[in-house]
Write an enzyme that holds these catalytic residues in place. Structure first.
Site: not given
Ligand code: PLP
Length: 403
Positions: A121, A201, A198, A361, A224
């Site tokens: 992302h 997901q 991270d 993203c 999430k």
């Molecule tokens: N990393 C991943 C894999 C994501 O799917 C997302 C959000 O969709 C994020 C980071 C960013 O999360 P947040 O917008 O809650 O900071």
């Protein structure tokens, strides 16, 4: 198996209609829905004990402080961190990653190497690019294959004594790929590199054990995981969190302040400057309780059944391509030949079906496949096969209208 009828009754929003049709919510990858028990926790906070934490001697402040710190303990237990103070409550995954990236800006030097995966992302790419710009470190990328799996053979070749940091998601948001993070962490550690995973997901589907993984940093977002927006977590090993400088200056994160010198508070407060999202943190704890009550085994069984059912049904549509066919969570990212994903998404919405369209993203993944974006249906444990039937019928209708 889960009692889906009972579970669905926990989520009031699932009863609403969109454009006169029953809502079919398949945008869980972007944000999950909120059960009544979490909504009640939020209402209870503002109705009975809304107050600032940590600094007050009065009852409301103490109650709010106790509940907030109780939430931290729930997060600690859920992720199996050794110490509660290894859990920093943040504004979410993006915030958590930026805390670590900005901390390492003071520790890296020119020529150091950092490795990121092709499946990330943007929030797990851009902070590291900014870090490299500041320090002169070099960003290397683990490529992916046509199935959406990481090329671990290349990863092993990229590792060398100059590698200082490795960043990878546990699960890809665009494709759902479950990455082999155990192998990645183990291999990186052999070269003395630190690893940030991270988990944004992964955490809606999997219960990670940070000690068993031996991961250095693990991050996630509450929204999430059936919790509210604007709150999340950063796990870091104690010695690494102590090594990193604070991210922001302000109240809460100090021990003493004079105009000559400020000394910083210990963990976790060093990284929690200012008034946090108190209600959000407490509701995050309630969401974790809820998900554990449902149980991650049942969640996995239901979501695997939905993934299999949905994949079979969508694959039968002529001209439909699914992106990401490796070992994955309940995400189906697809396109129909000759039709823009936005157009499909707009028609699905008119039929009550919420999906995400676009690059998610994760533009490098779209570039890899040579596409502008996909339609992404992401299923949660409260979804049903009947809802997938609605999706499939809606996709067929959209195809007919747009072809
Ligand atoms: N990393 C991943 C894999 C994501 O799917 C997302 C959000 O969709 C994020 C980071 C960013 O999360 P947040 O917008 O809650 O900071």
């Amino acid at each position: 198996m889960l009692d889906i009828t009972k579970i669905r009754a926990d989520f009031p929003i699932l009863n609403r209609e969109v454009h006169g049709k029953p809502l079919v919510y398949f945008d869980n990858g972007a944000t999950s829905q909120t059960p009544q028990v979490v909504i009640d926790t939020i209402v209870d906070y503002y109705t009975t004990y809304n107050a600032n934490i940590h600094r007050g001697v009065h009852t409301l402040s103490q109650e709010a402080t106790d509940k907030y710190e109780e939430a931290r303990l729930k997060v600690q237990k859920h992720f199996n961190a050794k110490k509660a103070y290894e859990i920093i409550l943040t504004a979410g995954t993006t915030h958590s990653i930026n805390i670590v990236a900005s901390g390492f800006a003071a520790l890296l030097k020119e020529g150091d190497e950092v490795i990121v995966s092709a499946l990330e992302h943007h929030s797990n790419i851009v902070p590291w690019q900014m870090l490299c710009e500041k320090t002169g470190a070099v960003l290397k990328v683990i490529p992916m294959d046509e199935q959406g799996a990481l090329r671990m053979d290349v990863f092993h070749e990229l590792l060398n004594p100059k590698t200082k940091l490795v960043f990878c998601n546990h699960v890809s948001n665009a494709l759902g790929t479950i990455n082999p993070i155990e192998e990645l962490i183990h291999a990186a550690h052999k070269f003395g590199a630190y690893v940030l995973i991270d988990g944004a997901q992964a955490c809606p589907h999997i219960k990670p054990d940070v000690q068993a993984l031996d991961v250095d940093f693990y991050v996630a977002s509450a929204h999430k995981m059936c919790g509210p927006t604007g709150v999340g977590m950063l796990y870091g090993k104690e010695e690494l969190l102590n090594m990193l400088p604070p991210y922001q200056g302000g109240g809460e994160m100090i021990e003493t302040v004079t105009f000559e010198k400020t000394t910083y508070a210990g963990l976790p407060h060093k990284f929690e400057a200012g008034t946090p999202n108190i209600c959000g943190g407490i509701a995050f704890g309630a969401a974790i309780d809820y998900m554990n009550e449902v149980g991650f085994e049942g969640i996995a069984a239901q979501e695997t059944a939905l993934l299999d059912y949905g994949t079979k049904a969508l694959e039968e549509i002529d001209g439909l391509t699914i992106y990401g066919t490796s070992h994955k969570t309940s995400v189906i990212s697809f396109n129909i030949e000759g039709i823009h994903p936005y157009d499909i998404g707009a028609i699905l919405d008119k039929l009550g079906v919420a999906v995400r369209t676009g690059h998610h993203c994760a533009q490098p993944i779209m570039d890899f496949f040579g596409i502008p974006g996909t339609v992404r249906a992401s299923f949660s444990f409260y979804n049903t096969t009947e809802e997938i039937d609605v999706l499939v019928a809606a996709v067929k209708k959209a195809k007919m209208m747009l072809s």
